[in-house]
Every structure is written in structure tokens, then in C-alpha cells.
Design an enzyme around this catalytic site. Structure first.
Site, short mmCIF file in Angstrom:
data_model
loop_
_atom_site.label_atom_id
_atom_site.label_comp_id
_atom_site.label_asym_id
_atom_site.label_seq_id
_atom_site.Cartn_x
_atom_site.Cartn_y
_atom_site.Cartn_z
N ASP A 26 -47.09 -35.96 42.39
CA ASP A 26 -47.78 -37.26 42.47
C ASP A 26 -47.72 -37.91 41.09
OD1 ASP A 26 -49.09 -39.43 43.40
OD2 ASP A 26 -51.00 -38.42 43.77
N ALA A 27 -46.70 -38.73 40.92
CA ALA A 27 -46.35 -39.23 39.58
C ALA A 27 -46.34 -40.75 39.52
CB ALA A 27 -44.98 -38.69 39.19
N LYS A 28 -46.20 -41.42 40.66
CA LYS A 28 -46.19 -42.89 40.74
C LYS A 28 -45.20 -43.50 39.74
CE LYS A 28 -50.26 -42.94 43.30
NZ LYS A 28 -50.78 -41.60 43.23
N ARG A 29 -44.00 -42.95 39.68
CA ARG A 29 -43.01 -43.45 38.73
C ARG A 29 -42.24 -44.65 39.26
NH1 ARG A 29 -45.85 -40.04 36.16
NH2 ARG A 29 -44.91 -38.50 34.78
#
Lengths: 272, 272
Positions: free
Chosen positions: A94-97
Site C-alpha cells: 500500500d504505497a499510493k505511488r
């Protein structure tokens, strides 16, 4: 892991639960702080106690990066531990890159190749060429923000563009991208009634659903509007499970919370 | 570093150049690969060769994360090297982060406290509560994506909402957030004519401008429409400077490219 394998796991375990690993050293049982790697020890205990009740783990990358190199080491140990001991579990970074193409390629390399996650969450604001580098990875999944579970979701995501809300336009546009079959979407549980409309655009896609529990979303409501024939939902719970107790019994209490959700999910699946 | 201190540095150095550190082991001079930490050695040489010609360095976090723990170590050494040797330089963690409040707080902690960057880039899609945790840090700056330099910028950023393009709405809304005085904006150089409109919304803010050079943007055009009385621009160049040569003379060639830009900037500043 293929989508088909994920669906099989859901059928076997009668669960579409994802356990979020948001490990805050201020919130974990204090006896773990004496160990060499408290973050990993905490995760290991949670994973061992819940792996048969859930189908996915979602380490929240921010909570590792906040501890610098030690955090990154704990992340690496955590994903390795899952992949080696429970390879049937779907893993989500879960990095939202999201960045320009050559930079997104580097993020994809970090999470898919270096850390060997099955999937990563990405943000859509920079458009097609910021997401396609993730989609290019065979056998990997890219989970794009559509409608999030926080208050700020209403700042931009629900603004009207071309006669529809931005998040719907985001989903529609993403369907035209190369390898869009590797896309899943983040859809927050706090807006259950929105699922009906979203299902019209992407009837077959998987949704990662945060916001059940701590953020107030209802599992029953989400399932009512969001389930499809292949389930199509991964319901995430983080704090409600991992911080069920801050005593030495934390892993057992986490299991109890996961069990409650799994039981509820099992009943829902019977009606499908 | 305060905005006022940044402006002073620009005046002293007659430069508003930011050097982007996007270090790809496949692109750096091969002799560095024999060193213990090639990424850091490369950065150190680039920094030593250019620090008097630029006012900011922007490590691109993806390029460090792609190398796992070694990458994170190189990032830590790079930011420490700048802070210890050239504390007058403004540092930007180019990370494009953004998540729900408690997660954004962890990212802010990672970049502002653990790594001691002056600023971090963030994405706006999740709205107010995903950005305010960054803004809360005193003496730090949050650089939010507005209009980016890539092709995908036209997928969503330029869609019309409330009678204006989404990126303008994003900027306008962000002005209402707590501690919005700590905001700067990413505005791509490939759309120079857009600067006039953006300056009407945020006449006094600083813009971080990618896209000059490798991505085709013109420095003269950007300055024509984007400069304000306090300069208000940080022009980034990454590949055009750091990969000017892949031979042993790479640092000297990087300096030459930085010098060309600094000279051009010096002339432009004289007209302000």
C-alpha cells in the site's frame, strides 16, 4: 498470483479479508520493543495468528518508511516471511505511488521485483503514462485509487467532469489503458451506496475496500452493492484487527477479530 | 529552510536551478560500480561539482527504493551529505506521496524528521486530510502536484470542473487548507502558456518546474509567464545535467550543463 488463484483462495477460506499491517511502535505491545526487530516480530505474530482467516496482507509502506533503514528491513523481512511461509496469500504494497513513466517504472521494480509483492496501490492524478509502467508487469496487479474512504475524497474525486463524478471518469479512462486487465480499484467502504454505480462501469474488477471498522464502513452494506459473481471484493481491516489488544495476547485477540469478520464473510458468500 | 532564505540564496547565486538526482545504475559511469556505494558516490560527485550553481537538490525517491535497503542507505547518505556540507541548499524529497491522515503523517515523519528534507512532493487526489499532515510541519514545505509535465497530465488534470480545469480547482481548494502558506506547486514546463493563468490564482507561491530539457520545456518561456517578484520558480533539470557524460568526466560535464543554465538564469534575473 493470478486473479483466478485469488478467487480460489477466497472460495477455500470462505473469506475475502485483507489484513492491513500499519505498524506503529507507539501502539504495539511494549514487550516487543525489547526484541531486535519489533516491527517484524509484531507482523510475524499477526500473520501466524490470522493467515488461515484472510486472503491478503497489506503492509502500509508509510509505516515502514517512517523508521528509515530499519523500517525498510522490517518490510523486506515481512514480505519474505509471507512469501516463504504462506505463498497462497495475496500481498499488497500500500504505497499510493505514481509519477512520470521512467519513475513509475522504478517504483514498479521496487515493489514487484525487489520486494516481490503481488500488487501495489497507485494514484491516478498523473494519468496513463504514470500507471501503465505498473500494468506492464505480468502476473502482477495494480490497484488504483478511485473513491477513497477519507473526508478529503469529496474535495476532488466527486467533482463533476463530463457530466459524471471524477472518480467514475478515472475508472472509465483507465479501462482504455494498455494491460488494463491488471487493474483493481480502491473503493472506500464509507460510501457503500456508490458501489452500484461503480459496478456498472467495472462489473468484473476486484475492489480493495478500506474503511470497514475504524473508519465506520459497514461490511453488509458494501457487500450488498459491491459483490459480483467472482466476489470481486477484498475488504481491508487494519487497526480493528492488529490493535485489538496491546497486551501480550495481541495475536490471539487479532485472530478473534479476524475470525469474526471471516465468519460474517462466510455467511455472505453462501448467498452468492 | 524558510522561503525567505531560499529567495536569498537565489539572489546570491543568481540561480533558481534544482538538480534532480535520478540515479540509475545502468546509466552512471561504469567505474563507479566498483565502489561500495555507487549511488552515493555518484551523487556526492555531482553535488560537489554543482552546489554553487544551483539552489536545490531533488532526490527522486523511486530511484533509491528500486535498490531496496542499499538504495535507502544511499538516500540517507545523500541527504546527510547535503545537510552537513551544503546546508544552504534546499532539499526536495520527490516522493509524490498522499494517503489518509494518519498514513500521510507517517510519510511526513519519514521525510521531514527521519531524513531531514526541507520539502516533499505530494499528490492531491485524496484531498485536504491527505495533505494537511505534511503542512503541519513548521519550517518545512509541501510541494503539491498541480499540472505535471507528462502526457498523462491531460487525462484528468485538464478536465473541466466548476467551469475551470481540475488543476486550477486543486490549487484554489488547497489555498483554503490549514497552513497553506507552506505549499508550493509542481507545474510542468512543457505547458509554459498555462503559467499566466496559474499565477492569477497563486501569485506569490513557489513552483517546482520539471520538464525543462529532456522533456522539451523552454526555460525562457517558463520564466516569461511564471516569474514573480520573488522569482517564485525552481527549475529542475535531472537527466540533462547528471547524465551529460557517462565517462569519468561526468561530474565536470554535469557542472558545465549546470553552468549554462545558471548563466541563462542569471541574465533572466537581471531583468526582474
Amino acid at each position: 498470483m493470478t486473479t483466478q488463484q485469488l478467487i480460489e483462495q477466497i472460495r477455500i477460506k470462505k473469506s475475502f479479508l485483507c489484513v492491513g499491517l500499519d505498524v506503529d511502535l507507539n501502539k504495539i505491545p511494549q514487550h516487543l520493543l525489547a526484541t531486535e526487530d519489533p516491527i517484524f516480530e509484531f507482523n510475524k505474530a499477526i500473520i501466524d495468528a490470522t493467515h488461515d482467516l484472510c486472503v491478503a496482507y497489506k503492509p502500509n509502506i508509510a509505516f515502514f518508511e517512517a523508521y528509515g533503514i530499519k523500517g525498510w528491513q522490517a518490510l523486506q523481512k515481512t514480505i519474505n516471511y509471507i512469501n516463504q511461509n504462506y505463498p497462497e496469500l495475496f500481498t499488497i504494497a500500500d504505497a499510493k505511488r505514481g509519477d512520470i513513466g521512467n519513475t513509475s517504472s522504478m517504483y514498479a521494480k521496487a515493489f514487484f521485483e525487489d520486494l516481490e509483492f503481488d500488487s501495489v496501490t497507485v494514484a491516478p492524478y498523473m494519468g496513463k503514462d504514470s500507471v501503465e509502467p505498473f500494468l506492464a508487469f505480468e502476473g502482477k496487479h495494480t490497484i488504483m485509487l478511485a473513491l477513497t474512504s477519507n473526508e478529503g475524497a469529496f474535495d476532488f474525486q466527486t467533482l463533476m467532469v463530463n457530466g459524471k463524478e471524477l472518480y467514475k471518469q478515472v475508472i472509465e479512462t483507465s479501462k482504455t489503458w494498455k494491460k488494463s486487465e491488471n487493474l483493481m480499484y480502491v473503493v472506500g467502504a464509507t460510501k457503500a451506496e456508490y458501489f452500484t454505480e461503480i459496478r456498472k462501469i467495472v462489473p468484473y474488477s476486484f475492489f480493495l475496500v478500506p474503511g470497514v471498522g475504524a473508519q465506520g464502513g459497514s461490511l453488509q452494506e458494501v457487500c450488498k452493492y459491491g459483490l459480483n459473481k467472482n466476489v470481486g471484493l477484498l475488504i481491508n481491516s487494519s487497526r480493528g484487527i492488529i490493535y485489538a489488544s496491546i497486551q501480550e495476547d495481541f495475536a490471539q485477540k487479532a485472530r478473534e477479530e479476524a475470525f469474526k469478520l471471516q465468519q460474517e464473510m462466510g455467511q455472505i458468500l453462501e448467498t452468492l
